[in-house]
Design a protein around this motif. Structure first.
Motif, PDB file in Angstrom:
ATOM      1  N   TYR A  81      10.028  45.693  29.784  1.00  0.00           N
ATOM      2  CA  TYR A  81      10.914  46.028  28.679  1.00  0.00           C
ATOM      3  C   TYR A  81      10.084  46.673  27.573  1.00  0.00           C
ATOM      4  N   LEU A  82      10.466  47.885  27.201  1.00  0.00           N
ATOM      5  CA  LEU A  82       9.723  48.706  26.237  1.00  0.00           C
ATOM      6  C   LEU A  82      10.375  48.674  24.870  1.00  0.00           C
ATOM      7  N   CYS A  83       9.578  48.373  23.852  1.00  0.00           N
ATOM      8  CA  CYS A  83      10.055  48.476  22.474  1.00  0.00           C
ATOM      9  C   CYS A  83      10.103  49.963  22.126  1.00  0.00           C
ATOM     10  N   PRO A  84      11.269  50.466  21.720  1.00  0.00           N
ATOM     11  CA  PRO A  84      11.394  51.897  21.432  1.00  0.00           C
ATOM     12  C   PRO A  84      10.778  52.318  20.097  1.00  0.00           C
ATOM     13  N   VAL A  85      10.275  51.359  19.336  1.00  0.00           N
ATOM     14  CA  VAL A  85       9.685  51.672  18.037  1.00  0.00           C
ATOM     15  C   VAL A  85       8.162  51.732  18.118  1.00  0.00           C
ATOM     16  N   CYS A  86       7.544  50.688  18.676  1.00  0.00           N
ATOM     17  CA  CYS A  86       6.080  50.619  18.646  1.00  0.00           C
ATOM     18  C   CYS A  86       5.407  50.805  20.005  1.00  0.00           C
ATOM     19  N   GLY A  87       6.185  50.775  21.094  1.00  0.00           N
ATOM     20  CA  GLY A  87       5.600  50.951  22.410  1.00  0.00           C
ATOM     21  C   GLY A  87       5.112  49.674  23.056  1.00  0.00           C
ATOM     22  N   ASN A  88       5.401  48.522  22.457  1.00  0.00           N
ATOM     23  CA  ASN A  88       5.050  47.250  23.070  1.00  0.00           C
ATOM     24  C   ASN A  88       5.823  47.105  24.373  1.00  0.00           C
ATOM     25  N   ILE A  89       5.211  46.485  25.373  1.00  0.00           N
ATOM     26  CA  ILE A  89       5.875  46.236  26.648  1.00  0.00           C
ATOM     27  C   ILE A  89       5.852  44.739  26.918  1.00  0.00           C
ATOM     28  N   GLU A  90       7.004  44.206  27.276  1.00  0.00           N
ATOM     29  CA  GLU A  90       7.151  42.783  27.600  1.00  0.00           C
ATOM     30  C   GLU A  90       7.659  42.657  29.027  1.00  0.00           C
ATOM     31  N   LYS A  91       7.466  41.473  29.622  1.00  0.00           N
ATOM     32  CA  LYS A  91       7.973  41.219  30.965  1.00  0.00           C
ATOM     33  C   LYS A  91       9.324  40.506  30.937  1.00  0.00           C
ATOM     34  N   SER A  92       9.808  40.201  29.753  1.00  0.00           N
ATOM     35  CA  SER A  92      11.158  39.673  29.561  1.00  0.00           C
ATOM     36  C   SER A  92      11.619  40.143  28.184  1.00  0.00           C
ATOM     37  N   ILE A  93      12.916  40.155  27.996  1.00  0.00           N
ATOM     38  CA  ILE A  93      13.450  40.615  26.709  1.00  0.00           C
ATOM     39  C   ILE A  93      13.157  39.551  25.653  1.00  0.00           C
ATOM     40  N   PRO A  94      12.408  39.912  24.620  1.00  0.00           N
ATOM     41  CA  PRO A  94      12.121  38.936  23.563  1.00  0.00           C
ATOM     42  C   PRO A  94      13.276  38.870  22.556  1.00  0.00           C
ATOM     43  N   LYS A 126      12.699  39.215  19.439  1.00  0.00           N
ATOM     44  CA  LYS A 126      12.287  40.362  18.632  1.00  0.00           C
ATOM     45  C   LYS A 126      10.892  40.775  19.081  1.00  0.00           C
ATOM     46  N   CYS A 127      10.537  42.014  18.818  1.00  0.00           N
ATOM     47  CA  CYS A 127       9.232  42.528  19.201  1.00  0.00           C
ATOM     48  C   CYS A 127       8.139  41.759  18.473  1.00  0.00           C
ATOM     49  N   SER A 128       7.146  41.317  19.234  1.00  0.00           N
ATOM     50  CA  SER A 128       6.045  40.545  18.649  1.00  0.00           C
ATOM     51  C   SER A 128       5.118  41.419  17.812  1.00  0.00           C
ATOM     52  N   ILE A 129       5.246  42.732  17.938  1.00  0.00           N
ATOM     53  CA  ILE A 129       4.390  43.639  17.166  1.00  0.00           C
ATOM     54  C   ILE A 129       5.104  44.186  15.936  1.00  0.00           C
ATOM     55  N   CYS A 130       6.330  44.692  16.102  1.00  0.00           N
ATOM     56  CA  CYS A 130       6.990  45.354  14.964  1.00  0.00           C
ATOM     57  C   CYS A 130       8.271  44.674  14.488  1.00  0.00           C
ATOM     58  N   GLY A 131       8.746  43.664  15.223  1.00  0.00           N
ATOM     59  CA  GLY A 131       9.904  42.902  14.781  1.00  0.00           C
ATOM     60  C   GLY A 131      11.258  43.478  15.143  1.00  0.00           C
ATOM     61  N   VAL A 132      11.304  44.570  15.897  1.00  0.00           N
ATOM     62  CA  VAL A 132      12.585  45.159  16.310  1.00  0.00           C
ATOM     63  C   VAL A 132      13.326  44.157  17.200  1.00  0.00           C
ATOM     64  N   PRO A 133      14.658  44.057  17.068  1.00  0.00           N
ATOM     65  CA  PRO A 133      15.401  43.125  17.918  1.00  0.00           C
ATOM     66  C   PRO A 133      15.213  43.439  19.407  1.00  0.00           C
ATOM     67  N   GLY A 134      15.115  42.379  20.215  1.00  0.00           N
ATOM     68  CA  GLY A 134      14.935  42.535  21.650  1.00  0.00           C
ATOM     69  C   GLY A 134      16.061  43.297  22.319  1.00  0.00           C
ATOM     70  N   THR A 135      17.243  43.286  21.700  1.00  0.00           N
ATOM     71  CA  THR A 135      18.380  44.017  22.268  1.00  0.00           C
ATOM     72  C   THR A 135      18.140  45.530  22.278  1.00  0.00           C
ATOM     73  N   SER A 136      17.159  45.993  21.530  1.00  0.00           N
ATOM     74  CA  SER A 136      16.828  47.423  21.489  1.00  0.00           C
ATOM     75  C   SER A 136      15.870  47.837  22.602  1.00  0.00           C
ATOM     76  N   PHE A 137      15.249  46.869  23.272  1.00  0.00           N
ATOM     77  CA  PHE A 137      14.245  47.174  24.291  1.00  0.00           C
ATOM     78  C   PHE A 137      14.879  47.927  25.473  1.00  0.00           C
ATOM     79  N   ILE A 138      14.085  48.768  26.100  1.00  0.00           N
ATOM     80  CA  ILE A 138      14.521  49.578  27.241  1.00  0.00           C
ATOM     81  C   ILE A 138      13.959  48.953  28.508  1.00  0.00           C
ATOM     82  N   LYS A 139      14.822  48.722  29.491  1.00  0.00           N
ATOM     83  CA  LYS A 139      14.438  48.051  30.741  1.00  0.00           C
ATOM     84  C   LYS A 139      13.899  49.059  31.750  1.00  0.00           C
ATOM     85  N   TYR A 140      12.800  48.666  32.419  1.00  0.00           N
ATOM     86  CA  TYR A 140      12.202  49.461  33.510  1.00  0.00           C
ATOM     87  C   TYR A 140      12.092  48.591  34.741  1.00  0.00           C
TER      88      TYR A 140
END
Length: 164
Positions: A135-148, A150-164
């Motif tokens: 799951y990619l944060c569309p703001v900072c480029g952080n990648i997670e293995k599950s939807i958080p 919020k982003c641990s780097i920039c705080g964007v809501p996890g609902t904004s993440f893009i699934k790969y």
């Protein structure tokens, strides 16, 4: 392929085409935001064409190796970025007082550390057959293995993440 002018030219062409792709992608987004749909589509098509060129140059240069070798290369590249490149860039941006550059370099540096870790994990678990989603944060480029949450780097809501 041995070191030659042609190899150097292939790598220069790869770099130039790769940069053109990103530039035209940015231009496409701006044109779309401006309501200039035809220009946006042209920029997007050209960006994709530049990607085709870049990938072929990289292939002909002999730079695509085995998946383990490619993962090791990715770990090394990302590690260089977060341990050397971005810290140096940050020092210069801080000395110049460029707050926007400080912000973008800091976010990228933190994301690159995550990328290096994920590439290392992929290398260590290369024969794993269970599918993993990223799951990619569309703001900072952080990648997670599950939807958080919020982003641990920039705080964007996890609902904004893009699934790969």
């Amino acid at each position: 392929m041995s070191e030659s002018k042609t190899l150097n030219n292939l790598m220069a062409a790869f770099a130039g085409e790769s940069q053109a792709n990103r530039k035209y992608t940015a231009y496409s987004k701006k044109a779309e935001a401006d309501g200039k749909i035809n220009a946006a589509k042209l920029f997007k098509a050209a960006a994709d064409a530049e990607t085709l060129h870049a990938l072929k140059h990289f292939e002909v240069a002999g730079k695509i190796n085995t998946t383990p070798e490619n993962l090791k290369d990715a770990v090394a590249g990302e590690t260089h970025e977060y341990t050397e490149m971005y810290p140096d860039f940050l020092k210069e941006a801080e000395a110049e007082g460029n707050k926007e550059a400080i912000k973008t370099f800091t976010l990228a540096m933190k994301a690159e550390a995550v990328h290096a870790k994920l590439y290392q994990e992929a290398l260590e678990n290369l024969d794993e057959t269970e599918e993993i989603f990223y799951y990619l944060c569309p703001v900072c480029g952080n990648i997670e293995k599950s939807i958080p949450d919020k982003c641990s780097i920039c705080g964007v809501p996890g609902t904004s993440f893009i699934k790969y």
